[in-house]
Design an enzyme around this catalytic site. Structure first.
Site, PDB file in Angstrom:
ATOM      1  N   CYS A 156       1.286  -6.850   1.493  1.00  0.00           N
ATOM      2  CA  CYS A 156      -0.121  -6.451   1.648  1.00  0.00           C
ATOM      3  C   CYS A 156      -0.227  -4.947   1.849  1.00  0.00           C
ATOM      4  O   CYS A 156       0.396  -4.376   2.746  1.00  0.00           O
ATOM      5  CB  CYS A 156      -0.738  -7.157   2.847  1.00  0.00           C
ATOM      6  SG  CYS A 156      -2.327  -6.434   3.307  1.00  0.00           S
ATOM      7  N   ILE A 157      -1.063  -4.312   1.052  1.00  0.00           N
ATOM      8  CA  ILE A 157      -1.140  -2.843   1.097  1.00  0.00           C
ATOM      9  C   ILE A 157      -1.712  -2.332   2.406  1.00  0.00           C
ATOM     10  O   ILE A 157      -1.217  -1.352   2.976  1.00  0.00           O
ATOM     11  CB  ILE A 157      -1.921  -2.276  -0.114  1.00  0.00           C
ATOM     12  CG1 ILE A 157      -1.839  -0.755  -0.134  1.00  0.00           C
ATOM     13  CG2 ILE A 157      -3.372  -2.744  -0.111  1.00  0.00           C
ATOM     14  CD1 ILE A 157      -2.233  -0.122  -1.432  1.00  0.00           C
TER      15      ILE A 157
END
Lengths: 136, 130
Positions: free
Chosen positions: B78-79
């Site tokens: 997840c960024i």
């Protein structure tokens, strides 16, 4: 409802501060809202503290994200279930929680409460009824 | 059956990423599909290629990389969670003006939409965390 719509439940079990779970759970909810699924949020255990009113985080130096819960209606996230036993066990009641409202487009945009207090047994049924449960 | 897997605790501190790995290995052996694993919270740290555990210990990142290559599993970090924790790929490092990147082979950085999409497209979503 189309076949592509699933019932998503975001299960919030932890206090709002002290760990990042609650904040990052809310980030998933906000992004997930764009996918037009049937979304519910559940608050149990220390997770019920996430919805308490009057949160003030100045002294601990972290962002108070509790106002974001009041904006969930704008994202069409309108079902927030809070477990009564978890409130009771912590000396809390519904009066300690923020007022979170949404406008019901199927009822002439009438303002309605998003928070529903449910029993532990009802919570179990709610969880059992879901397609996808994301636990935080 | 098609499984989606979420890893939400960091490597070594917590067993979640190991248990998730063993689950995926077993699921694949049993003939199931695992198209994607999504790393969230401290789980994003699994994807650093700079981890150097003692030689007589498992290397969690290398286990995932090998498994993903063999079975074409999409390992997504997840960024938003990654940026908080200093996990950057080459593009993000350059975009954020940072002097290094650390994403391991077989992992990629993407958004939370990939998690929701995985929930929609798989038959079961399994979360490994606390």
């Amino acid at each position: 409802m189309s076949e592509d719509v699933k019932k998503f439940l975001y299960l919030n079990r932890k206090a709002p501060y002290g760990t990042i779970y609650a904040l990052e759970a809310l980030e998933v909810v906000l992004i997930g809202a764009a996918f037009d699924q049937d979304v519910s949020l559940a608050f149990l255990d220390d997770g019920v503290f996430q919805l308490t009113k009057g949160q003030d985080t100045k002294e601990i130096g972290v962002k108070n994200f509790s106002p974001t819960f009041r904006a969930l209606g704008d994202y069409e996230v309108t079902k927030l279930y809070v477990e009564k036993e978890s409130l009771d066990e912590r000396g809390l009641s519904a009066d300690d929680l923020q007022e979170i409202m949404y406008e019901d487009e199927d009822d002439d945009w009438a303002e309605k409460p998003s928070i529903h207090i449910v029993s532990r047994a009802e919570m179990a049924d709610l969880i059992a009824d879901q397609d996808v449960v994301l636990s935080f | 059956m098609k499984f989606g897997v979420v890893v939400s605790e960091g490597p070594y501190t917590h067993q979640a990423s190991d248990t998730a790995y063993h689950f995926v290995v077993s699921a694949l052996e049993a003939g199931h599909e695992v198209p994607r694993v999504f790393f969230y919270h401290d789980g994003v740290n699994v994807g650093t290629r700079l981890s150097v555990p003692p030689q007589d210990e498992r290397n969690i990142q290398e286990q995932w990389t090998a498994l993903a290559k063999e079975h074409e599993i999409d390992l997504v970090i997840c960024i938003a969670a990654a940026q908080r924790r200093g996990m950057l790929d080459e593009n993000e490092a350059s975009r954020q003006g940072k002097d290094a990147n650390n994403i391991a082979d077989g992992f990629r950085i993407s958004g939370l939409g990939q998690l929701i999409e995985m929930g929609i497209q798989t038959d079961r979503l399994m979360t490994f965390g606390d």
